[in-house]
Write an enzyme that holds these catalytic residues in place. Structure first.
Site, PDB file in Angstrom:
ATOM      1  N   ASP A  60      10.742  19.627  16.929  1.00  0.00           N
ATOM      2  CA  ASP A  60      10.324  19.767  15.535  1.00  0.00           C
ATOM      3  C   ASP A  60       9.531  21.051  15.280  1.00  0.00           C
ATOM      4  OD1 ASP A  60       8.026  19.110  16.893  1.00  0.00           O
ATOM      5  OD2 ASP A  60       7.324  17.645  15.418  1.00  0.00           O
ATOM      6  N   GLU A  61       9.708  22.059  16.108  1.00  0.00           N
ATOM      7  CA  GLU A  61       9.014  23.318  15.911  1.00  0.00           C
ATOM      8  C   GLU A  61       9.942  24.487  16.214  1.00  0.00           C
ATOM      9  OE1 GLU A  61       4.512  23.258  17.108  1.00  0.00           O
ATOM     10  OE2 GLU A  61       5.642  22.182  18.631  1.00  0.00           O
TER      11      GLU A  61
END
Length: 284
Positions: free
Chosen positions: A70-71
């Protein structure tokens, strides 16, 4: 079954406000948040949504480093003639793009280097947007703990504290060569990171893993040998499958079991490097 898990993989901001943290035992979490709602993990769903988001971000900049599920880091240097140079406008465009393809809110940090941008992204969670102009990065980071920076945690922070370096602004108290002597090339990067000058570029190539593993939560107080053997077989086959995926072979392995008295570890080697889960199971 989500109700049989024993560890918090993550938690909502509401739960975090009550002290629930990632990695916490469910039993301890319920003491802090009696109304805690436990939900099962859905790794396939996370991978699906993550892939959708990362592909959408490539439409904004092809220079992208996928940092985790998620980054991601985007280098906008070569896209400014197309998108313009308004950092806040680009930040909002990224947020809107992610919401469009996933229905999820996110936090964005914009700056001149990776470390400052990641630090900025944590300032206004959830659903935040923080811009730190590159020429203000050193001044902005100065009063904040060095351990707030990605990659500088307890061990490195403890070493820096011996030299009176607690906040980013303290880093100039010691020469770069001191960190280089202790940590090698990463030490030089730590010294520059604290001054908003992280030299690390956005890396578009996914590195091969240095180690592979698979873990599984066994039902509490399991004493049936047959059940334990099923879990071991499952984990061995998973590790073997991952070795084959990357065309790797290995000869050094370890097995860990978390018990009431702590972790029990067994390490072993195979006569020949292998990627066969059945061979691992025989050694165990």
């Amino acid at each position: 079954n989500g109700m049989r898990g024993s560890c918090c993989i993550t938690s909502s901001y509401e739960a975090r406000s009550l002290g629930v943290k990632t990695g916490m035992n469910i039993r301890d979490a319920r003491k802090l948040a009696p109304g805690l709602i436990q939900a099962p993990a859905r790794p396939q769903r996370y991978a699906e949504v993550s892939t959708r988001i990362m592909k959408a971000l490539e439409d904004i900049s092809p220079t992208i480093e996928i940092f985790s599920v998620d980054e991601a880091f985007l280098d906008m240097t070569h896209c400014q003639n197309y998108w313009g140079s308004d950092a806040e406008k680009i930040g909002w465009m990224i947020k809107e793009k992610i919401y469009e393809v996933s229905g999820l809110l996110c936090s964005v940090g914009v700056s001149g280097d990776k470390t400052t941008a990641k630090w900025a992204a944590k300032r206004m969670k959830p659903n935040g947007l923080t811009v730190v102009e590159p020429w203000k990065a050193e001044e902005t980071l100065a009063p904040h703990p060095v351990t707030d920076l990605c990659g500088i945690k307890g061990g490195i922070g403890g070493h820096l504290a011996q030299y009176g370096v607690y906040n980013c602004g303290d880093m100039k108290r010691i020469p770069m060569v001191e960190l280089s002597r202790r940590f090698g090339n990463p030490g030089k990067r730590y010294w520059l990171m604290a001054q908003g000058k992280d030299p690390d570029e956005v890396n578009t190539k996914v590195k091969d893993p240095k180690s592979l593993f698979h873990g599984k939560v066994i039902p509490p107080n399991t004493k049936d040998r047959a059940v334990l053997e099923v879990f071991l077989r499952h984990m061995c086959e998973k590790v073997g499958r991952r070795l084959r995926k990357y065309s790797f072979e290995a000869s050094e392995f370890s097995v860990g079991l978390l018990t009431k008295i702590g972790w029990l570890w067994m390490r072993f080697t195979t006569e020949q490097a292998t990627q066969d889960g059945a061979v691992l199971l025989q050694k165990i």
